[in-house]
Motif scaffolding. Structure first.
Motif, PDB file in Angstrom:
ATOM      1  N   PRO A 234       0.817  -1.214   0.000  1.00  0.00           N
ATOM      2  CA  PRO A 234       0.000   0.000   0.000  1.00  0.00           C
ATOM      3  C   PRO A 234       0.855   1.271   0.000  1.00  0.00           C
ATOM      4  O   PRO A 234       0.333   2.363  -0.186  1.00  0.00           O
ATOM      5  CB  PRO A 234      -0.806  -0.114   1.294  1.00  0.00           C
ATOM      6  N   TRP A 235       2.159   1.102   0.176  1.00  0.00           N
ATOM      7  CA  TRP A 235       3.049   2.263   0.300  1.00  0.00           C
ATOM      8  C   TRP A 235       3.792   2.589  -0.983  1.00  0.00           C
ATOM      9  O   TRP A 235       4.449   3.601  -1.074  1.00  0.00           O
ATOM     10  CB  TRP A 235       4.049   2.024   1.437  1.00  0.00           C
ATOM     11  N   GLY A 236       3.760   1.707  -1.974  1.00  0.00           N
ATOM     12  CA  GLY A 236       4.446   1.983  -3.235  1.00  0.00           C
ATOM     13  C   GLY A 236       5.760   1.246  -3.346  1.00  0.00           C
ATOM     14  O   GLY A 236       5.908   0.111  -2.904  1.00  0.00           O
ATOM     15  N   VAL A 237       6.744   1.918  -3.912  1.00  0.00           N
ATOM     16  CA  VAL A 237       8.074   1.364  -4.151  1.00  0.00           C
ATOM     17  C   VAL A 237       8.944   1.609  -2.919  1.00  0.00           C
ATOM     18  O   VAL A 237       8.973   2.720  -2.387  1.00  0.00           O
ATOM     19  CB  VAL A 237       8.720   2.028  -5.393  1.00  0.00           C
ATOM     20  N   LEU A 238       9.664   0.589  -2.494  1.00  0.00           N
ATOM     21  CA  LEU A 238      10.516   0.701  -1.312  1.00  0.00           C
ATOM     22  C   LEU A 238      11.888   1.268  -1.686  1.00  0.00           C
ATOM     23  O   LEU A 238      12.615   0.679  -2.483  1.00  0.00           O
ATOM     24  CB  LEU A 238      10.704  -0.669  -0.657  1.00  0.00           C
ATOM     25  N   LEU A 239      12.220   2.399  -1.108  1.00  0.00           N
ATOM     26  CA  LEU A 239      13.594   2.915  -1.173  1.00  0.00           C
ATOM     27  C   LEU A 239      14.293   2.253   0.006  1.00  0.00           C
ATOM     28  O   LEU A 239      14.213   2.715   1.134  1.00  0.00           O
ATOM     29  CB  LEU A 239      13.625   4.436  -1.066  1.00  0.00           C
ATOM     30  N   ASP A 240      14.905   1.106  -0.266  1.00  0.00           N
ATOM     31  CA  ASP A 240      15.399   0.238   0.800  1.00  0.00           C
ATOM     32  C   ASP A 240      16.736   0.682   1.371  1.00  0.00           C
ATOM     33  O   ASP A 240      17.008   0.475   2.541  1.00  0.00           O
ATOM     34  CB  ASP A 240      15.500  -1.194   0.265  1.00  0.00           C
ATOM     35  N   ASN A 241      17.567   1.250   0.540  1.00  0.00           N
ATOM     36  CA  ASN A 241      18.872   1.719   1.005  1.00  0.00           C
ATOM     37  C   ASN A 241      19.255   2.972   0.254  1.00  0.00           C
ATOM     38  O   ASN A 241      19.120   3.029  -0.970  1.00  0.00           O
ATOM     39  CB  ASN A 241      19.964   0.662   0.756  1.00  0.00           C
ATOM     40  N   LEU A 242      19.747   3.949   0.989  1.00  0.00           N
ATOM     41  CA  LEU A 242      20.320   5.160   0.413  1.00  0.00           C
ATOM     42  C   LEU A 242      21.471   5.541   1.320  1.00  0.00           C
ATOM     43  O   LEU A 242      21.253   5.920   2.468  1.00  0.00           O
ATOM     44  CB  LEU A 242      19.283   6.283   0.349  1.00  0.00           C
ATOM     45  N   HIS A 243      22.690   5.377   0.816  1.00  0.00           N
ATOM     46  CA  HIS A 243      23.868   5.628   1.644  1.00  0.00           C
ATOM     47  C   HIS A 243      24.904   6.434   0.872  1.00  0.00           C
ATOM     48  O   HIS A 243      25.258   6.075  -0.251  1.00  0.00           O
ATOM     49  CB  HIS A 243      24.514   4.310   2.090  1.00  0.00           C
TER      50      HIS A 243
ATOM     51  N   THR B 299       3.506   5.708  -8.306  1.00  0.00           N
ATOM     52  CA  THR B 299       3.164   7.067  -7.894  1.00  0.00           C
ATOM     53  C   THR B 299       3.696   7.438  -6.513  1.00  0.00           C
ATOM     54  O   THR B 299       3.569   8.584  -6.094  1.00  0.00           O
ATOM     55  CB  THR B 299       1.636   7.267  -7.878  1.00  0.00           C
ATOM     56  N   GLN B 300       4.290   6.471  -5.808  1.00  0.00           N
ATOM     57  CA  GLN B 300       4.777   6.766  -4.456  1.00  0.00           C
ATOM     58  C   GLN B 300       5.937   5.856  -4.089  1.00  0.00           C
ATOM     59  O   GLN B 300       5.978   4.700  -4.489  1.00  0.00           O
ATOM     60  CB  GLN B 300       3.643   6.601  -3.443  1.00  0.00           C
ATOM     61  N   LEU B 301       6.856   6.407  -3.315  1.00  0.00           N
ATOM     62  CA  LEU B 301       7.937   5.633  -2.712  1.00  0.00           C
ATOM     63  C   LEU B 301       7.780   5.699  -1.200  1.00  0.00           C
ATOM     64  O   LEU B 301       7.142   6.613  -0.674  1.00  0.00           O
ATOM     65  CB  LEU B 301       9.307   6.226  -3.059  1.00  0.00           C
ATOM     66  N   TYR B 302       8.381   4.732  -0.532  1.00  0.00           N
ATOM     67  CA  TYR B 302       8.439   4.780   0.923  1.00  0.00           C
ATOM     68  C   TYR B 302       9.786   4.261   1.378  1.00  0.00           C
ATOM     69  O   TYR B 302      10.504   3.586   0.632  1.00  0.00           O
ATOM     70  CB  TYR B 302       7.293   4.003   1.566  1.00  0.00           C
ATOM     71  N   LEU B 303      10.137   4.612   2.597  1.00  0.00           N
ATOM     72  CA  LEU B 303      11.387   4.153   3.197  1.00  0.00           C
ATOM     73  C   LEU B 303      11.190   4.050   4.699  1.00  0.00           C
ATOM     74  O   LEU B 303      10.203   4.543   5.240  1.00  0.00           O
ATOM     75  CB  LEU B 303      12.541   5.098   2.851  1.00  0.00           C
ATOM     76  N   TYR B 304      12.145   3.394   5.319  1.00  0.00           N
ATOM     77  CA  TYR B 304      12.185   3.331   6.779  1.00  0.00           C
ATOM     78  C   TYR B 304      13.497   3.925   7.243  1.00  0.00           C
ATOM     79  O   TYR B 304      14.540   3.712   6.638  1.00  0.00           O
ATOM     80  CB  TYR B 304      12.064   1.881   7.276  1.00  0.00           C
TER      81      TYR B 304
END
Length: 176
Positions: free
Chosen positions: A90-99, A127-132
């Motif tokens: 439901p959150w879209g595409v996961l931006l799993d790592n950004l370093h 239409t949306q990305l999400y990350l933790y």
């Protein structure tokens, strides 16, 4: 802020798994000193990230994910991004790592990698990305918020052998 005009992004391959693991471990060691146990960061994170990236880069489903390495003109790797489509999320595409490696933060590496992830997700029709981000990782939270990401909730997680709270942020691609 100084920009890096000679920064290039290249797709990572299976052969880059050790490089990705080394950058990931170095980033965690610098960033999570006050958030994760010292024993994990000093003795376990290198092997743990090595196993993680080897398995991740060899896993099927590479067409659902993009892993890019940021390099200077000299060929030195200074950061990476991993973004992955999550069917049914439901959150879209996961931006799993950004370093961005600690010595190269604040000079545009993270922004360039994030823009590439957004462009890729948009090209996938998303239409949306999400990350933790770890609760307490104030510099990263501030960076994401400056880039237009908004807080959308939190979830319990485990990292380095301890319970943590992961904050979820979302970024709408429509409306840019």
């Amino acid at each position: 802020m100084t920009q890096i005009p000679a920064l290039t992004l290249r797709p990572a391959t299976v052969a880059d798994a050790p490089l990705l693991a080394a950058m990931h471990a170095a980033s965690w060691q610098a960033t999570y000193r006050a958030l994760l146990p010292a024993a994990f960061l000093e003795r376990e994170v290198d092997a743990e990230r090595s196993a993680y990236w080897r398995a991740r880069m060899e896993a099927p489903g590479g067409d659902r994910r993009l892993v890019l390495i940021a390099e200077l003109a000299s060929g030195a790797a200074v950061g990476f991004v991993c973004v992955e489509r999550q069917p049914g999320s439901p959150w879209g595409v996961l931006l799993d790592n950004l370093h961005a490696l600690p010595a190269h933060q604040g000079i545009g590496v993270g922004k360039r990698l994030m823009r590439a992830a957004q462009d890729w997700a948009r090209a996938q029709g998303e239409t949306q990305l999400y990350l933790y981000v770890l609760d307490g990782n104030t510099p990263a939270i501030a960076f994401y918020e400056r880039q237009g990401w908004t807080y959308s909730g939190s979830e319990p997680d485990r990292m380095g052998g301890i319970d943590i709270t992961a904050l979820r942020y979302v970024y709408r691609l429509d409306g840019e």
